[in-house]
Write a protein that holds these residues in place. Structure first.
Motif, PDB file in Angstrom:
ATOM      1  N   GLU A 137       0.764  -1.407  -0.019  1.00  0.00           N
ATOM      2  CA  GLU A 137       0.022  -0.016  -0.029  1.00  0.00           C
ATOM      3  C   GLU A 137       0.755   1.273  -0.055  1.00  0.00           C
ATOM      4  OE1 GLU A 137      -1.920  -1.492   3.297  1.00  0.00           O
ATOM      5  OE2 GLU A 137      -2.786  -2.975   1.827  1.00  0.00           O
ATOM      6  N   ILE A 138       2.080   1.330  -0.144  1.00  0.00           N
ATOM      7  CA  ILE A 138       2.877   2.301   0.080  1.00  0.00           C
ATOM      8  C   ILE A 138       3.095   2.852  -1.481  1.00  0.00           C
ATOM      9  CG2 ILE A 138       5.599   3.106   0.382  1.00  0.00           C
ATOM     10  CD1 ILE A 138       4.490   2.389   3.116  1.00  0.00           C
ATOM     11  N   MET A 139       2.634   4.228  -1.674  1.00  0.00           N
ATOM     12  CA  MET A 139       2.676   4.502  -3.220  1.00  0.00           C
ATOM     13  C   MET A 139       4.012   5.456  -3.085  1.00  0.00           C
ATOM     14  SD  MET A 139      -0.054   3.978  -4.973  1.00  0.00           S
ATOM     15  CE  MET A 139       0.498   5.247  -6.173  1.00  0.00           C
ATOM     16  N   ILE A 140       4.677   5.324  -4.414  1.00  0.00           N
ATOM     17  CA  ILE A 140       6.029   6.091  -4.417  1.00  0.00           C
ATOM     18  C   ILE A 140       5.826   6.838  -5.895  1.00  0.00           C
ATOM     19  CG2 ILE A 140       7.540   4.322  -3.502  1.00  0.00           C
ATOM     20  CD1 ILE A 140       8.522   3.483  -6.352  1.00  0.00           C
ATOM     21  N   THR A 141       6.329   8.235  -5.638  1.00  0.00           N
ATOM     22  CA  THR A 141       6.373   9.040  -6.845  1.00  0.00           C
ATOM     23  C   THR A 141       7.670   9.287  -7.081  1.00  0.00           C
ATOM     24  OG1 THR A 141       4.285  10.200  -6.045  1.00  0.00           O
ATOM     25  CG2 THR A 141       5.846  11.477  -7.606  1.00  0.00           C
ATOM     26  N   VAL A 142       8.188   9.126  -8.455  1.00  0.00           N
ATOM     27  CA  VAL A 142       9.316   9.021  -9.068  1.00  0.00           C
ATOM     28  C   VAL A 142       9.506  10.445  -9.834  1.00  0.00           C
ATOM     29  CG1 VAL A 142      11.188   8.129 -10.418  1.00  0.00           C
ATOM     30  CG2 VAL A 142       9.836   6.738  -8.725  1.00  0.00           C
ATOM     31  N   PHE A 143      10.488  11.497  -9.519  1.00  0.00           N
ATOM     32  CA  PHE A 143      10.632  12.548 -10.666  1.00  0.00           C
ATOM     33  C   PHE A 143      11.482  12.027 -11.673  1.00  0.00           C
ATOM     34  CE2 PHE A 143       9.273  16.652  -8.205  1.00  0.00           C
ATOM     35  CZ  PHE A 143       7.991  16.149  -7.624  1.00  0.00           C
ATOM     36  N   SER A 144      11.218  12.296 -12.842  1.00  0.00           N
ATOM     37  CA  SER A 144      12.020  11.942 -14.039  1.00  0.00           C
ATOM     38  C   SER A 144      12.328  12.866 -15.141  1.00  0.00           C
ATOM     39  CB  SER A 144      11.399  10.529 -14.629  1.00  0.00           C
ATOM     40  OG  SER A 144      12.475   9.798 -15.365  1.00  0.00           O
ATOM     41  N   GLY A 145      13.658  12.530 -15.689  1.00  0.00           N
ATOM     42  CA  GLY A 145      13.713  13.186 -16.895  1.00  0.00           C
ATOM     43  C   GLY A 145      13.946  11.818 -17.935  1.00  0.00           C
ATOM     44  N   GLY A 146      14.868  11.904 -18.847  1.00  0.00           N
ATOM     45  CA  GLY A 146      14.904  11.040 -19.759  1.00  0.00           C
ATOM     46  C   GLY A 146      15.914   9.928 -20.067  1.00  0.00           C
ATOM     47  N   THR A 147      16.813  10.051 -19.057  1.00  0.00           N
ATOM     48  CA  THR A 147      18.007   9.205 -19.301  1.00  0.00           C
ATOM     49  C   THR A 147      18.317   8.621 -17.871  1.00  0.00           C
ATOM     50  OG1 THR A 147      19.011  10.469 -21.092  1.00  0.00           O
ATOM     51  CG2 THR A 147      20.531   8.795 -20.132  1.00  0.00           C
ATOM     52  N   GLY A 148      18.884   9.203 -16.808  1.00  0.00           N
ATOM     53  CA  GLY A 148      19.364   8.689 -15.747  1.00  0.00           C
ATOM     54  C   GLY A 148      18.140   8.022 -14.703  1.00  0.00           C
ATOM     55  N   THR A 149      17.055   8.628 -14.705  1.00  0.00           N
ATOM     56  CA  THR A 149      16.023   8.212 -13.995  1.00  0.00           C
ATOM     57  C   THR A 149      15.209   6.852 -14.430  1.00  0.00           C
ATOM     58  OG1 THR A 149      15.449  10.387 -12.947  1.00  0.00           O
ATOM     59  CG2 THR A 149      13.931   8.755 -12.685  1.00  0.00           C
ATOM     60  N   PRO A 150      14.973   6.741 -15.869  1.00  0.00           N
ATOM     61  CA  PRO A 150      14.467   5.523 -16.336  1.00  0.00           C
ATOM     62  C   PRO A 150      15.604   4.392 -16.343  1.00  0.00           C
ATOM     63  CG  PRO A 150      14.453   7.650 -17.889  1.00  0.00           C
ATOM     64  CD  PRO A 150      15.224   8.064 -16.865  1.00  0.00           C
ATOM     65  N   LYS A 151      16.815   4.741 -16.027  1.00  0.00           N
ATOM     66  CA  LYS A 151      17.649   3.412 -15.486  1.00  0.00           C
ATOM     67  C   LYS A 151      17.295   2.980 -14.259  1.00  0.00           C
ATOM     68  CE  LYS A 151      21.656   4.917 -18.102  1.00  0.00           C
ATOM     69  NZ  LYS A 151      23.205   5.288 -18.090  1.00  0.00           N
ATOM     70  N   LEU A 152      16.931   3.832 -13.445  1.00  0.00           N
ATOM     71  CA  LEU A 152      16.564   3.555 -12.029  1.00  0.00           C
ATOM     72  C   LEU A 152      15.196   2.843 -11.975  1.00  0.00           C
ATOM     73  CD1 LEU A 152      17.280   3.614  -8.949  1.00  0.00           C
ATOM     74  CD2 LEU A 152      16.070   5.822  -8.850  1.00  0.00           C
TER      75      LEU A 152
END
Ligand code: GDP
Length: 319
Positions: A18-33
């Motif tokens: 039930e834990i919701m996470i929100t990820v802030f992203s651009g288009g290279t580094g974060t998509p890898k994560l």
């Protein structure tokens, strides 16, 4: 708490967390994560807020590059060589256009072009970008929420010493980032309908290692976002190791804003709301210095080459 729930999820495979996470992203580094996160966390509990400041029309298509990269990452379609477009795509339209004398700044594959044409067609019909992304991600079978930071048109330009004020894509492609950056300018935009609510409802906000100035700062600058972040647990992964970014022009942009081009600079930029900064093993010597700026600093491998690297980093940010 979160890691316990992940373990439950991995062992039972059916138990919903039930834990919701929100990820802030651009288009290279974060998509890898994100590739790591989605291996160990239920997709329907993930929301990704995506930068839209670099969006533009090109060849009658609407290019929302960071949004498409996040969609293709969730759908396991992303071309990991460029972190852009669809792997194995063909280039028939592009080749024919070139044959007939039309050149395009961006190299668009055929299927990827369809994503972009559909966005343009629906925008013309009056759809919002948020609704279009909802439709497209549903068609790709993605259960995560993908939220454009804004439905408004945005503009970004780079003021350079050599060429004056130039378009962002000219800076990246035409000039290959080989300019001295004096200023990064982008327009003020309103939040998309679900942006603030998504941050408020989640239990944890994760900033992937995206460009702090052109990918993350535009989201933070939107009215209400920084206040919402102050109420949340926020963890960020640094896109720097030593004085260099892993890739791309983040260093030049940080300099232009008066921040050090390092994890310390990232800590300074996010310090009003950041709880934890994850820095690379190679930056261990700066841990104490950075702890004077943000409460917690985690030192680990942040270089995401293999899926194991990505999963390990994902476990750390979710813990
Ligand atoms: P853009 O929209 O294409 O500029 O992509 P992002 O803003 O999402 O990501 C660009 C940033 O990702 C750059 O500043 C890189 O330093 C960072 N980056 C790329 N690969 C890695 C990696 O493996 N580890 C870390 N820590 N950062 C990375």
């Amino acid at each position: 708490m979160i890691i316990k729930k992940i373990k439950n999820h991995i062992t039972t495979k059916i138990k919903r967390v039930e834990i919701m996470i929100t990820v802030f992203s651009g288009g290279t580094g974060t998509p890898k994560l994100i590739q790591g996160i989605k291996e160990i966390y239920p997709e329907e509990e993930i929301s990704v807020v995506v930068n839209t400041v670099e969006n533009l029309y090109m060849s009658r298509g609407y290019i929302a590059a960071d949004i498409d990269t996040v969609m293709y990452t969730f759908a396991d379609m992303i071309d990991e060589e460029f972190w852009y477009g669809i792997k194995g795509d063909t280039y028939i339209v592009r080749e024919q256009l070139i044959e007939m004398g039309t050149t395009e700044l961006l190299r668009l594959g055929d299927k990827d072009r369809a994503t972009k044409l559909q966005k343009a067609i629906l925008l013309e019909e009056g759809w919002t970008l948020s609704d279009i992304v909802e439709l497209q991600k549903d068609k790709l079978g993605i259960k995560a929420s993908i939220i454009p930071m804004s439905d408004e048109e945005s503009e970004i330009s780079i003021v350079t010493k050599e060429h004056g004020e130039i378009e962002f894509h000219d800076f990246l492609i035409k000039y290959q980032c080989n300019c001295e950056v004096l200023e990064v300018k982008y327009a003020h935009v309103s939040p998309s309908p679900k942006l603030i609510e998504t941050i408020e409802k989640c239990d944890k906000v994760i900033f992937g290692p995206s460009n702090p100035i052109t990918s993350i700062r535009p989201i933070i600058s939107i009215d209400g976002v920084e206040d919402a972040l102050k109420e949340k647990e926020v963890i960020a992964v640094s896109p720097f190791v030593g004085k260099s970014a892993f890739s791309g022009p983040a260093g030049q942009f940080m300099n232009a804003f008066g921040y050090e081009t390092s994890s310390k600079g990232v800590a300074e930029l996010y310090k009003t709301f950041l709880n934890t900064l994850v820095i690379d093993n190679q930056d261990e010597e700066f841990k104490e210095e950075i702890e004077e700026i943000v409460p917690n600093v985690i030192v680990t491998n942040t270089f995401m080459k293999t899926i194991e690297d990505k999963i390990n980093l994902a476990k750390i940010v979710l813990e």
